[in-house]
Design an enzyme around this catalytic site. Structure first.
Site, PDB file in Angstrom:
ATOM      1  N   SER A  81      74.803  35.879  76.359  1.00  0.00           N
ATOM      2  CA  SER A  81      75.091  34.845  77.598  1.00  0.00           C
ATOM      3  C   SER A  81      76.338  35.124  78.280  1.00  0.00           C
ATOM      4  O   SER A  81      77.239  36.026  77.625  1.00  0.00           O
ATOM      5  CB  SER A  81      75.378  33.342  76.898  1.00  0.00           C
ATOM      6  OG  SER A  81      74.479  33.082  75.825  1.00  0.00           O
TER       7      SER A  81
ATOM      8  N   GLU B  10      86.896  25.265  76.151  1.00  0.00           N
ATOM      9  CA  GLU B  10      85.886  24.949  74.960  1.00  0.00           C
ATOM     10  C   GLU B  10      85.594  26.318  74.560  1.00  0.00           C
ATOM     11  O   GLU B  10      84.797  27.057  75.415  1.00  0.00           O
ATOM     12  CB  GLU B  10      84.690  24.281  75.325  1.00  0.00           C
ATOM     13  CG  GLU B  10      83.943  23.872  74.378  1.00  0.00           C
ATOM     14  CD  GLU B  10      82.657  23.171  74.856  1.00  0.00           C
ATOM     15  OE1 GLU B  10      82.520  22.800  75.952  1.00  0.00           O
ATOM     16  OE2 GLU B  10      81.578  23.137  73.680  1.00  0.00           O
TER      17      GLU B  10
ATOM     18  N   GLY C  38      84.313  48.942  74.695  1.00  0.00           N
ATOM     19  CA  GLY C  38      84.311  49.122  75.852  1.00  0.00           C
ATOM     20  C   GLY C  38      82.841  49.445  76.518  1.00  0.00           C
ATOM     21  O   GLY C  38      82.711  49.904  77.684  1.00  0.00           O
TER      22      GLY C  38
ATOM     23  N   MET D 255      88.392  40.339  71.915  1.00  0.00           N
ATOM     24  CA  MET D 255      88.558  39.418  70.953  1.00  0.00           C
ATOM     25  C   MET D 255      89.438  38.437  70.466  1.00  0.00           C
ATOM     26  O   MET D 255      89.896  38.494  69.477  1.00  0.00           O
ATOM     27  CB  MET D 255      88.288  40.313  69.663  1.00  0.00           C
ATOM     28  CG  MET D 255      87.040  41.353  69.792  1.00  0.00           C
ATOM     29  SD  MET D 255      85.529  40.454  70.365  1.00  0.00           S
ATOM     30  CE  MET D 255      85.030  39.980  68.512  1.00  0.00           C
TER      31      MET D 255
ATOM     32  N   HIS E 258      78.937  36.817  75.776  1.00  0.00           N
ATOM     33  CA  HIS E 258      78.885  36.563  74.105  1.00  0.00           C
ATOM     34  C   HIS E 258      77.645  36.928  73.542  1.00  0.00           C
ATOM     35  O   HIS E 258      76.611  36.376  74.286  1.00  0.00           O
ATOM     36  CB  HIS E 258      79.148  35.098  74.167  1.00  0.00           C
ATOM     37  CG  HIS E 258      79.031  34.450  72.694  1.00  0.00           C
ATOM     38  ND1 HIS E 258      80.235  34.662  71.874  1.00  0.00           N
ATOM     39  CD2 HIS E 258      78.088  34.029  71.911  1.00  0.00           C
ATOM     40  CE1 HIS E 258      80.109  34.232  70.409  1.00  0.00           C
ATOM     41  NE2 HIS E 258      78.816  33.785  70.527  1.00  0.00           N
TER      42      HIS E 258
ATOM     43  N   THR F 189      86.060  28.346  79.773  1.00  0.00           N
ATOM     44  CA  THR F 189      86.564  26.951  79.881  1.00  0.00           C
ATOM     45  C   THR F 189      87.688  26.977  78.683  1.00  0.00           C
ATOM     46  O   THR F 189      87.633  27.695  77.672  1.00  0.00           O
ATOM     47  CB  THR F 189      85.789  25.952  79.977  1.00  0.00           C
ATOM     48  OG1 THR F 189      84.981  25.794  78.827  1.00  0.00           O
ATOM     49  CG2 THR F 189      84.897  26.137  81.333  1.00  0.00           C
TER      50      THR F 189
ATOM     51  N   ASP G 151      83.641  29.845  73.777  1.00  0.00           N
ATOM     52  CA  ASP G 151      82.380  30.031  74.133  1.00  0.00           C
ATOM     53  C   ASP G 151      81.470  28.970  74.443  1.00  0.00           C
ATOM     54  O   ASP G 151      80.188  28.750  74.071  1.00  0.00           O
ATOM     55  CB  ASP G 151      81.756  30.526  72.506  1.00  0.00           C
ATOM     56  CG  ASP G 151      82.533  31.750  72.135  1.00  0.00           C
ATOM     57  OD1 ASP G 151      82.410  31.970  70.999  1.00  0.00           O
ATOM     58  OD2 ASP G 151      82.886  32.512  72.899  1.00  0.00           O
TER      59      ASP G 151
ATOM     60  N   GLU H 145      73.219  43.095  77.147  1.00  0.00           N
ATOM     61  CA  GLU H 145      74.642  42.629  77.581  1.00  0.00           C
ATOM     62  C   GLU H 145      75.010  43.668  78.602  1.00  0.00           C
ATOM     63  O   GLU H 145      75.672  43.080  79.692  1.00  0.00           O
ATOM     64  CB  GLU H 145      75.446  42.775  76.313  1.00  0.00           C
ATOM     65  CG  GLU H 145      75.601  41.997  75.283  1.00  0.00           C
ATOM     66  CD  GLU H 145      76.520  41.891  74.197  1.00  0.00           C
ATOM     67  OE1 GLU H 145      77.737  42.320  74.550  1.00  0.00           O
ATOM     68  OE2 GLU H 145      76.163  41.960  72.965  1.00  0.00           O
TER      69      GLU H 145
ATOM     70  N   ILE I 190      91.260  34.453  71.167  1.00  0.00           N
ATOM     71  CA  ILE I 190      91.058  33.284  71.574  1.00  0.00           C
ATOM     72  C   ILE I 190      92.306  32.934  72.540  1.00  0.00           C
ATOM     73  O   ILE I 190      93.256  33.267  72.407  1.00  0.00           O
ATOM     74  CB  ILE I 190      91.276  32.295  70.388  1.00  0.00           C
ATOM     75  CG1 ILE I 190      90.312  32.433  69.199  1.00  0.00           C
ATOM     76  CG2 ILE I 190      90.902  30.734  71.118  1.00  0.00           C
ATOM     77  CD1 ILE I 190      88.650  32.094  69.619  1.00  0.00           C
ATOM     78  N   LEU I 191      91.977  32.478  73.819  1.00  0.00           N
ATOM     79  CA  LEU I 191      93.320  32.155  74.705  1.00  0.00           C
ATOM     80  C   LEU I 191      93.423  30.622  74.838  1.00  0.00           C
ATOM     81  O   LEU I 191      92.680  29.849  74.758  1.00  0.00           O
ATOM     82  CB  LEU I 191      92.386  32.589  76.100  1.00  0.00           C
ATOM     83  CG  LEU I 191      92.298  34.156  76.269  1.00  0.00           C
ATOM     84  CD1 LEU I 191      91.089  34.458  77.128  1.00  0.00           C
ATOM     85  CD2 LEU I 191      93.514  35.141  76.148  1.00  0.00           C
TER      86      LEU I 191
HETATM   87  C1  GRF Z   1      79.696  43.245  72.135  1.00  0.00           C
HETATM   88  O1  GRF Z   1      78.573  42.664  71.290  1.00  0.00           O
HETATM   89  C2  GRF Z   1      80.506  42.075  72.933  1.00  0.00           C
HETATM   90  O2  GRF Z   1      79.593  40.980  73.167  1.00  0.00           O
HETATM   91  C3  GRF Z   1      81.076  41.546  71.579  1.00  0.00           C
HETATM   92  O3  GRF Z   1      81.746  42.623  71.066  1.00  0.00           O
HETATM   93  C4  GRF Z   1      80.671  43.763  71.151  1.00  0.00           C
HETATM   94  C5  GRF Z   1      81.244  45.092  71.613  1.00  0.00           C
HETATM   95  O4  GRF Z   1      81.739  45.142  73.016  1.00  0.00           O
HETATM   96  N1  GRF Z   1      82.211  40.716  72.087  1.00  0.00           N
HETATM   97  P1  GRF Z   1      82.061  46.321  73.879  1.00  0.00           P
HETATM   98  O5  GRF Z   1      81.193  47.557  73.506  1.00  0.00           O
HETATM   99  O6  GRF Z   1      83.639  46.384  73.516  1.00  0.00           O
HETATM  100  O7  GRF Z   1      81.868  46.032  75.438  1.00  0.00           O
END
Ligand code: GRF
Length: 219
Positions: A141, A148, A17, A95, A114, A146, A150, A179, A97-98
C-alpha cells in the site's frame, strides 16, 4: 514534454533502497516528472545511499543513534529535509516512527510505502504475519502519512496471491516487485496534480477514492 515542470522531492531511506531505485529509474527514463533533491538516511553506510550517489543525487545522513530523543532526531531530520524545499517527501523503506509535529509539518505532502494491504498488518513482520494468518492475498500500500502510524488514507494498493509453498522471503519478494510499481505510480499521480489529501481522504481528479485506494493492475 521535454521541459515539463519537475516536482522537487526528498526521499527518506533506512536500508537497501530498492524502492528509491524504482523512483530513480522512473525519473531517469522520463516516466516520473520529479527532481530528487536529496536522499536522506537515518542509518549511515546503507546501500540506498550508494544508489543515490551513483545517480549523482545529493545524500545526507541523520543518524538516529546520535540523538537522545525522538523529538531531537525529528527536529534535525525536518531541518535537513527543509534545506531542500521539497514539495513532496517520500518514506521509501524508512523504518522510523515519526512524531506528530513532524508528520503535521508535512501533512498532505508525505507518502509512505507499506508492505501489506492496509489496514491489514500495520507495523513490522508483515509477510510472516500474513503467512501465520493463512490469508489468501497479501500485497503493498502507498498512503499519505498522518499521525496514525501506517493509517493514513490509501492512494494505491497492489495484491499478490499467498501460495501454500510461500516462505516469508518468497512472499516478500513478490510484494517488493509490486512496491516498485505502485510507489512510482503514486508519485507520478501526485506530481501531475491528480491526487491530493483532503479531510483524511484521497481525491483522484477531485473525486474521493475508496478506502483501499486505486487497485493497481499491472499493465
Ligand atoms: C520494503 O518491503 C519496504 O516496504 C519496507 O522495507 C523493505 C525494503 O525497502 N519498509 P527498500 O528496499 O529499502 O526500498
Amino acid at each position: 514534454m521535454v521541459n515539463e515542470p519537475r516536482l522537487p522531492i526528498v526521499v527518506l531511506i533506512s536500508g537497501s533502497g530498492t524502492n528509491l531505485q524504482a523512483i530513480i529509474n522512473g525519473m531517469q527514463n522520463g516516466c516520473l516528472p520529479v527532481d530528487i533533491r536529496a536522499v536522506i538516511s537515518n542509518r549511515p553506510g546503507v546501500d540506498g545511499l550508494q544508489r543515490a550517489t551513483e545517480a549523482s543525487i545529493e545524500t545526507a545522513v541523520v543518524d538516529h543513534t546520535q540523538y537522545n530523543s525522538r523529538d531531537s532526531f525529528d527536529a534535525e531530520m525536518q531541518k535537513t529535509i527543509d534545506r531542500y524545499h521539497p514539495k513532496l517527501v517520500i518514506l521509501a523503506g524508512f523504518m522510523r516512527i515519526l512524531s506528530e509535529g513532524f508528520v503535521n509539518h508535512y501533512l498532505g505532502r508525505m507518502l509512505n510505502i507499506h508492505p501489506a494491504l492496509l489496514p491489514a498488518f500495520p507495523g513490522l513482520r508483515t509477510h510472516e504475519r500474513a503467512i501465520e494468518s493463512a490469508v489468501q492475498e497479501h500485497g503493498a500500500s502507498v498512503h499519505f502519512v498522518t499521525t496514525e502510524v501506517d493509517g493514513g488514507p490509501i492512494i494505491i494498493q497492489a495484491r499478490v496471491p499467498v501460495l501454500k509453498t510461500d516462505s516469508a522471503e518468497t512472499l516478500a519478494a513478490r510484494v517488493l516487485a509490486k512496491e516498485h510499481k505502485i510507489l512510482p505510480e503514486a508519485i507520478r499521480l501526485y506530481a501531475n496534480g491528480q491526487i491530493t489529501m483532503q479531510d483524511n481522504k484521497v481525491l483522484l481528479n477531485g473525486t474521493a477514492l475508496p478506502k483501499s485506494g486505486i487497485d493497481f493492475q499491472d499493465g
